[in-house]
Design a protein around this motif. Structure first.
Motif, PDB file in Angstrom:
ATOM      1  N   LEU A  97       0.833  -1.202   0.000  1.00  0.00           N
ATOM      2  CA  LEU A  97       0.000   0.000   0.000  1.00  0.00           C
ATOM      3  C   LEU A  97       0.868   1.252   0.000  1.00  0.00           C
ATOM      4  O   LEU A  97       0.576   2.222  -0.714  1.00  0.00           O
ATOM      5  N   GLY A  98       1.944   1.249   0.789  1.00  0.00           N
ATOM      6  CA  GLY A  98       2.852   2.388   0.800  1.00  0.00           C
ATOM      7  C   GLY A  98       3.415   2.669  -0.583  1.00  0.00           C
ATOM      8  O   GLY A  98       3.482   3.826  -1.023  1.00  0.00           O
ATOM      9  N   ALA A  99       3.788   1.614  -1.295  1.00  0.00           N
ATOM     10  CA  ALA A  99       4.353   1.769  -2.635  1.00  0.00           C
ATOM     11  C   ALA A  99       3.304   2.270  -3.623  1.00  0.00           C
ATOM     12  O   ALA A  99       3.608   3.067  -4.520  1.00  0.00           O
ATOM     13  N   VAL A 100       2.057   1.814  -3.475  1.00  0.00           N
ATOM     14  CA  VAL A 100       0.974   2.271  -4.354  1.00  0.00           C
ATOM     15  C   VAL A 100       0.755   3.770  -4.183  1.00  0.00           C
ATOM     16  O   VAL A 100       0.609   4.511  -5.172  1.00  0.00           O
ATOM     17  N   ILE A 101       0.739   4.245  -2.935  1.00  0.00           N
ATOM     18  CA  ILE A 101       0.541   5.677  -2.685  1.00  0.00           C
ATOM     19  C   ILE A 101       1.713   6.484  -3.248  1.00  0.00           C
ATOM     20  O   ILE A 101       1.516   7.519  -3.896  1.00  0.00           O
ATOM     21  N   VAL A 102       2.922   6.012  -3.030  1.00  0.00           N
ATOM     22  CA  VAL A 102       4.107   6.701  -3.558  1.00  0.00           C
ATOM     23  C   VAL A 102       4.076   6.746  -5.091  1.00  0.00           C
ATOM     24  O   VAL A 102       4.555   7.707  -5.700  1.00  0.00           O
ATOM     25  N   SER A 103       3.480   5.731  -5.694  1.00  0.00           N
ATOM     26  CA  SER A 103       3.441   5.684  -7.167  1.00  0.00           C
ATOM     27  C   SER A 103       2.536   6.748  -7.771  1.00  0.00           C
ATOM     28  O   SER A 103       2.508   6.917  -8.998  1.00  0.00           O
ATOM     29  N   THR A 104       1.787   7.489  -6.937  1.00  0.00           N
ATOM     30  CA  THR A 104       0.954   8.579  -7.458  1.00  0.00           C
ATOM     31  C   THR A 104       1.747   9.870  -7.653  1.00  0.00           C
ATOM     32  O   THR A 104       1.192  10.870  -8.128  1.00  0.00           O
ATOM     33  N   ILE A 105       3.026   9.856  -7.316  1.00  0.00           N
ATOM     34  CA  ILE A 105       3.869  11.046  -7.484  1.00  0.00           C
ATOM     35  C   ILE A 105       3.804  11.604  -8.914  1.00  0.00           C
ATOM     36  O   ILE A 105       3.680  12.825  -9.102  1.00  0.00           O
ATOM     37  N   ILE A 154      -1.963   6.381   5.981  1.00  0.00           N
ATOM     38  CA  ILE A 154      -2.244   6.852   4.618  1.00  0.00           C
ATOM     39  C   ILE A 154      -1.886   8.329   4.482  1.00  0.00           C
ATOM     40  O   ILE A 154      -1.255   8.746   3.504  1.00  0.00           O
ATOM     41  N   ALA A 155      -2.278   9.142   5.495  1.00  0.00           N
ATOM     42  CA  ALA A 155      -1.973  10.575   5.460  1.00  0.00           C
ATOM     43  C   ALA A 155      -0.463  10.824   5.448  1.00  0.00           C
ATOM     44  O   ALA A 155       0.034  11.693   4.720  1.00  0.00           O
ATOM     45  N   LEU A 156       0.268  10.040   6.231  1.00  0.00           N
ATOM     46  CA  LEU A 156       1.722  10.188   6.270  1.00  0.00           C
ATOM     47  C   LEU A 156       2.363   9.819   4.934  1.00  0.00           C
ATOM     48  O   LEU A 156       3.319  10.475   4.491  1.00  0.00           O
ATOM     49  N   MET A 157       1.843   8.795   4.283  1.00  0.00           N
ATOM     50  CA  MET A 157       2.379   8.409   2.977  1.00  0.00           C
ATOM     51  C   MET A 157       2.115   9.499   1.935  1.00  0.00           C
ATOM     52  O   MET A 157       2.948   9.764   1.075  1.00  0.00           O
ATOM     53  N   PHE A 158       0.941  10.135   2.024  1.00  0.00           N
ATOM     54  CA  PHE A 158       0.653  11.232   1.089  1.00  0.00           C
ATOM     55  C   PHE A 158       1.484  12.477   1.417  1.00  0.00           C
ATOM     56  O   PHE A 158       1.758  13.294   0.529  1.00  0.00           O
ATOM     57  N   LEU A 159       1.893  12.634   2.680  1.00  0.00           N
ATOM     58  CA  LEU A 159       2.851  13.692   3.018  1.00  0.00           C
ATOM     59  C   LEU A 159       4.165  13.441   2.285  1.00  0.00           C
ATOM     60  O   LEU A 159       4.794  14.377   1.761  1.00  0.00           O
ATOM     61  N   ALA A 160       4.574  12.175   2.218  1.00  0.00           N
ATOM     62  CA  ALA A 160       5.788  11.811   1.485  1.00  0.00           C
ATOM     63  C   ALA A 160       5.637  12.134  -0.003  1.00  0.00           C
ATOM     64  O   ALA A 160       6.577  12.614  -0.650  1.00  0.00           O
ATOM     65  N   VAL A 161       4.445  11.884  -0.542  1.00  0.00           N
ATOM     66  CA  VAL A 161       4.176  12.203  -1.949  1.00  0.00           C
ATOM     67  C   VAL A 161       4.321  13.708  -2.188  1.00  0.00           C
ATOM     68  O   VAL A 161       4.965  14.141  -3.154  1.00  0.00           O
TER      69      VAL A 161
END
Length: 297
Positions: A97-105, A154-161
């Motif tokens: 899931l973390g990788a999926v969210i990062v892939s939205t960059i 999820i919010a933290l992963m989108f902060l990374a994005v």
């Protein structure tokens, strides 16, 4: 395809493989170390390695005074803000899931490019954003529309994005002036300075009493050498030759690689729902690259 293009594309693909594996390696290190300690140690190892290599091959360039604030901003976005989001986020969500969210960059980079550089945004880019958001939703919600993953994670992963998008905006200017080894060396060194106060405030006590095994040390070295050093150098090399948008397209592959690695290394369950979500996200990402201009200069 020319040898030059093969070298560029090969470098970018390698960087994606290293970053994909990082989602797995970090889970191994978390068995012993806290997130801030993990990031700080990988940055220290990476900085030592890069400065030795940079000095050895005489590739370290002096940073001009007028560019120092941009370099500090670069380091603030990555490694500091990005790893704050990713490291704590991966404690709460799965590697896949973390990788999926990062892939939205790659979806949000063109929006930032339009805001800061007035670059065109394609109508398919907007469509791609909506489809990819749908794909992420498939993974994080159940049939009753209840979250099946931590909202905080999820919010933290989108902060990374968001940090990665900001990083790309600043990197566009800096990559035209300095070589990758110079940028990543100083970026990581400044990252250490930014993380140190947080380390002493929150992690120092646990670090003193931690007893890492050989498996953890190997994963930490892999993070430092491949994810924090080589991947950034190869990625910066790609941006300098084919640009931000084209280079970021390759991030599409990260969730696929990570899902495979996590299945074999961490025994993460690869459900049909996860596979469907990954497929939808990737479809949206590729649609976002279609050349049908919606906003014009």
């Amino acid at each position: 395809m020319s040898k030059k293009k093969l070298l560029v594309y090969g470098s970018i693909i390698l960087s994606m493989l290293f970053w994909s594996f990082s989602f797995v390696w970090v889970k191994i290190v978390y068995l012993i170390y806290n997130p801030i300690t993990t990031v700080l140690l990988r940055l220290i190892i990476s900085s030592i390695l890069l400065f030795i290599i940079g000095k050895g091959i005489k590739k370290l360039q002096p940073i001009k005074k007028k560019d120092r604030m941009q370099l500090l901003l670069l380091a603030f976005f990555e490694p500091f803000l990005y790893f704050m989001g990713e490291s704590f986020g991966l404690q709460l969500v799965s590697s896949t899931l973390g990788a999926v969210i990062v892939s939205t960059i790659p979806l949000f980079s063109p929006i930032a490019a339009y805001i800061f550089y007035r670059e065109k945004i394609g109508i398919m880019g907007l469509v791609g954003i909506l489809i990819s958001i749908l794909g992420v939703s498939v993974i994080i919600f159940n049939k009753n529309l209840n979250l099946i993953a931590s909202p905080t994670g999820i919010a933290l992963m989108f902060l990374a994005v968001a940090a990665a998008v900001g990083y790309s905006v600043v990197l566009k200017n800096m990559a035209a002036k300095y070589n990758p080894i110079t940028l990543i060396s100083y970026q990581n060194l400044l990252g250490i300075a930014l993380f140190l106060p947080w380390f002493f405030l929150f992690d120092f006590h646990d670090f003193i009493y931690a007893k890492p095994n050989i498996k953890v040390w190997i994963a930490l070295l892999e993070l430092a050498i491949f994810a924090s050093s080589l991947a950034f150098i190869l990625f910066t090399y790609g941006i300098n030759h084919i640009g931000i948008t084209k280079t970021n397209i390759f991030i599409n592959a990260i969730p696929v690689f990570t899902a495979i690695f996590a299945y074999f290394v961490l025994d993460e369950i690869l459900t049909f729902q996860k596979m469907a979500g990954i497929f939808i996200v990737i479809c949206g990402l590729f649609l976002s690259q279609a050349k049908l201009n919606f906003f014009r200069k």
